[in-house]
Design a protein around this motif. Structure first.
Motif, mmCIF file in Angstrom:
data_model
loop_
_atom_site.group_PDB
_atom_site.id
_atom_site.type_symbol
_atom_site.label_atom_id
_atom_site.label_comp_id
_atom_site.label_asym_id
_atom_site.label_seq_id
_atom_site.Cartn_x
_atom_site.Cartn_y
_atom_site.Cartn_z
ATOM 1 N N PRO A 77 0.823 -1.220 0.000
ATOM 2 C CA PRO A 77 0.000 0.000 0.000
ATOM 3 C C PRO A 77 0.853 1.263 0.000
ATOM 4 C CG PRO A 77 -0.836 -1.536 1.642
ATOM 5 C CD PRO A 77 0.442 -2.130 1.109
ATOM 6 N N ARG A 117 8.312 -6.716 14.563
ATOM 7 C CA ARG A 117 8.557 -5.530 15.395
ATOM 8 C C ARG A 117 7.365 -5.247 16.315
ATOM 9 N NH1 ARG A 117 7.097 -0.782 12.770
ATOM 10 N NH2 ARG A 117 7.985 -1.590 10.837
ATOM 11 N N GLY A 132 -4.607 -8.850 5.493
ATOM 12 C CA GLY A 132 -3.734 -8.079 4.607
ATOM 13 C C GLY A 132 -2.295 -8.551 4.652
ATOM 14 N N GLY A 133 -1.431 -7.759 4.000
ATOM 15 C CA GLY A 133 -0.022 -8.133 3.908
ATOM 16 C C GLY A 133 0.618 -8.275 5.272
ATOM 17 N N VAL A 134 0.490 -7.257 6.115
ATOM 18 C CA VAL A 134 1.102 -7.315 7.448
ATOM 19 C C VAL A 134 0.266 -8.209 8.366
ATOM 20 C CG1 VAL A 134 1.800 -5.969 9.460
ATOM 21 C CG2 VAL A 134 2.102 -5.009 7.172
ATOM 22 N N SER A 141 -13.000 -8.535 6.145
ATOM 23 C CA SER A 141 -14.293 -8.361 5.497
ATOM 24 C C SER A 141 -15.022 -9.713 5.514
ATOM 25 C CB SER A 141 -14.077 -7.892 4.061
ATOM 26 O OG SER A 141 -13.236 -8.822 3.401
ATOM 27 N N ASN A 196 -13.457 -12.555 3.715
ATOM 28 C CA ASN A 196 -12.152 -13.071 4.151
ATOM 29 C C ASN A 196 -12.193 -13.901 5.434
ATOM 30 O OD1 ASN A 196 -10.368 -12.397 2.132
ATOM 31 N ND2 ASN A 196 -10.010 -10.327 2.910
ATOM 32 N N TYR A 252 -14.725 -6.707 10.807
ATOM 33 C CA TYR A 252 -14.347 -5.430 11.403
ATOM 34 C C TYR A 252 -15.534 -4.470 11.357
ATOM 35 C CZ TYR A 252 -13.005 -4.660 6.427
ATOM 36 O OH TYR A 252 -12.970 -4.592 5.066
ATOM 37 N N VAL A 254 -3.538 -3.008 12.337
ATOM 38 C CA VAL A 254 -2.732 -2.878 11.120
ATOM 39 C C VAL A 254 -3.528 -2.207 10.000
ATOM 40 C CG1 VAL A 254 -1.193 -4.817 11.611
ATOM 41 C CG2 VAL A 254 -3.264 -5.228 10.324
ATOM 42 N N ILE A 260 0.036 0.508 13.503
ATOM 43 C CA ILE A 260 1.080 0.855 12.529
ATOM 44 C C ILE A 260 0.557 1.875 11.521
ATOM 45 C CG2 ILE A 260 2.302 -1.340 12.699
ATOM 46 C CD1 ILE A 260 1.028 -2.072 9.925
ATOM 47 N N SER A 318 3.784 2.486 15.835
ATOM 48 C CA SER A 318 5.084 1.905 15.496
ATOM 49 C C SER A 318 5.409 2.168 14.030
ATOM 50 C CB SER A 318 5.066 0.402 15.773
ATOM 51 O OG SER A 318 6.292 -0.165 15.393
ATOM 52 N N ARG A 320 -8.387 -7.647 0.382
ATOM 53 C CA ARG A 320 -7.029 -8.196 0.269
ATOM 54 C C ARG A 320 -7.002 -9.653 0.709
ATOM 55 N NH1 ARG A 320 -5.236 -4.863 -1.704
ATOM 56 N NH2 ARG A 320 -5.290 -6.503 -3.214
HETATM 57 N N1 LIG Z 1 4.172 1.534 10.373
HETATM 58 C C1 LIG Z 1 4.772 0.601 9.652
HETATM 59 O O1 LIG Z 1 5.894 0.188 9.931
HETATM 60 C C2 LIG Z 1 4.033 0.025 8.482
HETATM 61 C C3 LIG Z 1 4.615 -1.031 7.753
HETATM 62 C C4 LIG Z 1 3.860 -1.592 6.709
HETATM 63 C C5 LIG Z 1 2.605 -1.098 6.403
HETATM 64 N N2 LIG Z 1 2.111 -0.045 7.104
HETATM 65 C C6 LIG Z 1 0.746 0.480 6.826
HETATM 66 O O2 LIG Z 1 -0.150 -0.465 7.414
HETATM 67 C C7 LIG Z 1 -1.332 -0.536 6.657
HETATM 68 C C8 LIG Z 1 -1.624 -1.991 6.268
HETATM 69 O O3 LIG Z 1 -0.605 -2.462 5.410
HETATM 70 P P1 LIG Z 1 -0.810 -3.861 4.656
HETATM 71 O O4 LIG Z 1 0.359 -4.060 3.774
HETATM 72 O O5 LIG Z 1 -1.173 -4.940 5.616
HETATM 73 O O6 LIG Z 1 -2.122 -3.468 3.783
HETATM 74 P P2 LIG Z 1 -3.146 -4.404 3.004
HETATM 75 O O7 LIG Z 1 -2.474 -5.626 2.532
HETATM 76 O O8 LIG Z 1 -3.835 -3.536 2.016
HETATM 77 O O9 LIG Z 1 -4.188 -4.834 4.124
HETATM 78 C C9 LIG Z 1 -5.088 -3.929 4.702
HETATM 79 C C10 LIG Z 1 -6.070 -4.724 5.552
HETATM 80 O O10 LIG Z 1 -6.985 -3.826 6.177
HETATM 81 C C11 LIG Z 1 -8.241 -4.461 6.203
HETATM 82 N N3 LIG Z 1 -9.290 -3.466 6.350
HETATM 83 C C12 LIG Z 1 -9.889 -2.716 5.380
HETATM 84 N N4 LIG Z 1 -10.827 -1.920 5.956
HETATM 85 C C13 LIG Z 1 -10.802 -2.189 7.282
HETATM 86 C C14 LIG Z 1 -11.523 -1.703 8.402
HETATM 87 N N5 LIG Z 1 -12.472 -0.758 8.272
HETATM 88 N N6 LIG Z 1 -11.242 -2.209 9.622
HETATM 89 C C15 LIG Z 1 -10.284 -3.141 9.791
HETATM 90 N N7 LIG Z 1 -9.559 -3.666 8.769
HETATM 91 C C16 LIG Z 1 -9.829 -3.168 7.528
HETATM 92 C C17 LIG Z 1 -8.327 -5.235 4.926
HETATM 93 O O11 LIG Z 1 -9.249 -6.297 5.103
HETATM 94 P P3 LIG Z 1 -10.206 -6.852 3.892
HETATM 95 O O12 LIG Z 1 -9.279 -7.049 2.707
HETATM 96 O O13 LIG Z 1 -10.754 -8.119 4.443
HETATM 97 O O14 LIG Z 1 -11.220 -5.766 3.649
HETATM 98 C C18 LIG Z 1 -6.892 -5.720 4.771
HETATM 99 O O15 LIG Z 1 -6.742 -6.966 5.400
HETATM 100 C C19 LIG Z 1 -1.150 0.401 5.465
HETATM 101 O O16 LIG Z 1 -1.732 1.644 5.802
HETATM 102 C C20 LIG Z 1 0.356 0.561 5.362
HETATM 103 O O17 LIG Z 1 0.722 1.785 4.780
HETATM 104 C C21 LIG Z 1 2.785 0.520 8.145
#
Ligand SMILES: NC(=O)c1ccc[n+]([C@@H]2O[C@H](COP(=O)([O-])OP(=O)(O)OC[C@H]3O[C@@H](n4cnc5c(N)ncnc54)[C@H](OP(=O)(O)O)[C@@H]3O)[C@@H](O)[C@H]2O)c1
Length: 314
Positions: free
Chosen positions: A43, A135, A155-157, A177, A180, A194, A216, A238, A251, A302
């Motif tokens: 993302p 982490r 999702g990815g994380v 969702s 999923n 959620y 996440v 995060i 974090s 995702r």
């Molecule tokens: N701080 C850090 O170190 C760090 C590192 C990596 C990523 N990030 C950030 O963390 C976020 C997630 O990254 P990712 O790679 O895991 O993204 P991702 O693969 O797009 O996954 C996002 C997840 O959020 C879920 N989601 C969507 N709407 C939601 C809601 N209203 N309530 C709860 N969950 C919901 C989705 O579920 P469904 O698909 O089932 O709808 C999906 O599983 C992004 O914003 C990214 O920028 C931060």
């Protein structure tokens, strides 16, 4: 020498992604260069390309997106021990560069040996998801017997965090969702949806105890997560920048000057070889199809990561 890479020279929709030629990168101190076999799409890459990340203004154009990659080491920088030319590794670039992975050659800042049976796509898309999950589980001190709620578990994380927490002996509840729910259960978590009513749904699932929560998704659920754990100190996010105002730790890894979870890569590789970890990869595209990969990454729901594979010839 010029080498091929996915690139964009202006911010905009996924169609701004093309393949271009760049001067070859070289491994600096503590780094290795790999001939890339696969890279991940996150993302963060999508937000940078669209020009809607606060970091978009920090990148020079043209920019090579992607921070995660796997490949075969072809150059070893000074002060690197234990890795040699020809080794198959997976990891990530120096994330402060905000890109460089979806290319013929990428320079990795942290990496681990790729298990032979791990596919290149899984390996290429793993690095920062494994680092972030490790982490944050470390920060929450997730241990055997704890009940951990992960908001955004598919999702990815989230998909990595579920498996690593289960491997630590935690009981994990994961949100996603409706589409999923079965996927989250296969990862090893008790699934729920959620959104509104989360505390009631979670309490109805089991004995009602939630010790720790990991956000996440950054979707605004922190007040509910605090309600469930009874203290903001037991919640980490995060992605929700309102966290600190509520007493929740935000974090950001290297961006936040925190100890990294880089050690998690070798641990995840070991769990992979024991059959206790896999990186869910939703879809794989050729590097030249990066625009399609980014378009998919912008749509939900995702199921893990999206990967790009390097063609023999660009
Ligand atoms: N701080 C850090 O170190 C760090 C590192 C990596 C990523 N990030 C950030 O963390 C976020 C997630 O990254 P990712 O790679 O895991 O993204 P991702 O693969 O797009 O996954 C996002 C997840 O959020 C879920 N989601 C969507 N709407 C939601 C809601 N209203 N309530 C709860 N969950 C919901 C989705 O579920 P469904 O698909 O089932 O709808 C999906 O599983 C992004 O914003 C990214 O920028 C931060």
């Amino acid at each position: 020498m010029l080498v091929f890479a996915v690139q964009f020279d202006r911010f905009g929709p996924s169609e701004v992604l093309t393949v271009g030629a760049f001067p070859e990168p070289h491994a600096g101190r503590g780094e290795v260069r790999v001939r890339v076999r696969a890279a991940g799409v996150s993302p963060v890459d999508v937000a940078l390309r669209a020009g809607r990340s606060p970091s978009s203004e920090k990148i020079d154009l043209p920019h090579i997106p992607g921070v995660d990659a796997a490949g075969v080491v072809d150059e070893v920088g000074p002060d690197v021990t234990g890795t040699a030319v020809g080794d198959e590794v997976f990891g990530a670039v120096d994330v402060s560069r905000l890109g460089g992975a979806s290319a013929e050659f990428a320079v990795l800042k942290f990496w681990a040996a790729k298990p032979p049976s791990m596919s290149w796509e899984e390996a290429g898309a793993s690095g920062t998801s494994v680092e972030t999950a490790t982490r944050t589980l470390d920060l929450l001190d997730v241990r055997e017997g704890a009940t951990l709620l992960i908001d955004g578990a598919a999702g990815g994380v989230g998909g990595v965090a579920v498996q690593l927490a289960v491997a630590r002996g935690a009981r994990v509840i994961g949100t996603g969702s409706p589409a999923n729910q079965a996927f989250i259960a296969r990862l090893g978590a008790i699934p729920t949806t959620y959104g509104q009513g989360l505390p009631e749904r979670v309490r109805a699932l089991h004995d009602g105890r939630v010790d720790l929560a990991l956000d996440v998704a950054g979707a605004g659920s922190l007040p509910e997560l605090i309600t469930l754990t009874e203290t903001a100190a037991s919640v980490v996010t995060i992605a929700d920048f309102t966290g600190p105002r509520l007493g929740v730790r935000l974090s950001l890894g290297e961006f936040g000057g925190e100890p990294s979870g880089h050690h998690g890569l070798a641990a995840a590789a070991a769990l992979f070889e024991e059959g206790r970890f896999r990186l869910p990869v939703q879809e794989v595209f050729a590097m030249a199809q990066a625009a399609r990969a980014h378009a998919l990454a912008e749509r939900g729901p995702r199921q893990g990561k999206i990967a790009l594979t390097a063609a023999d010839s660009w």
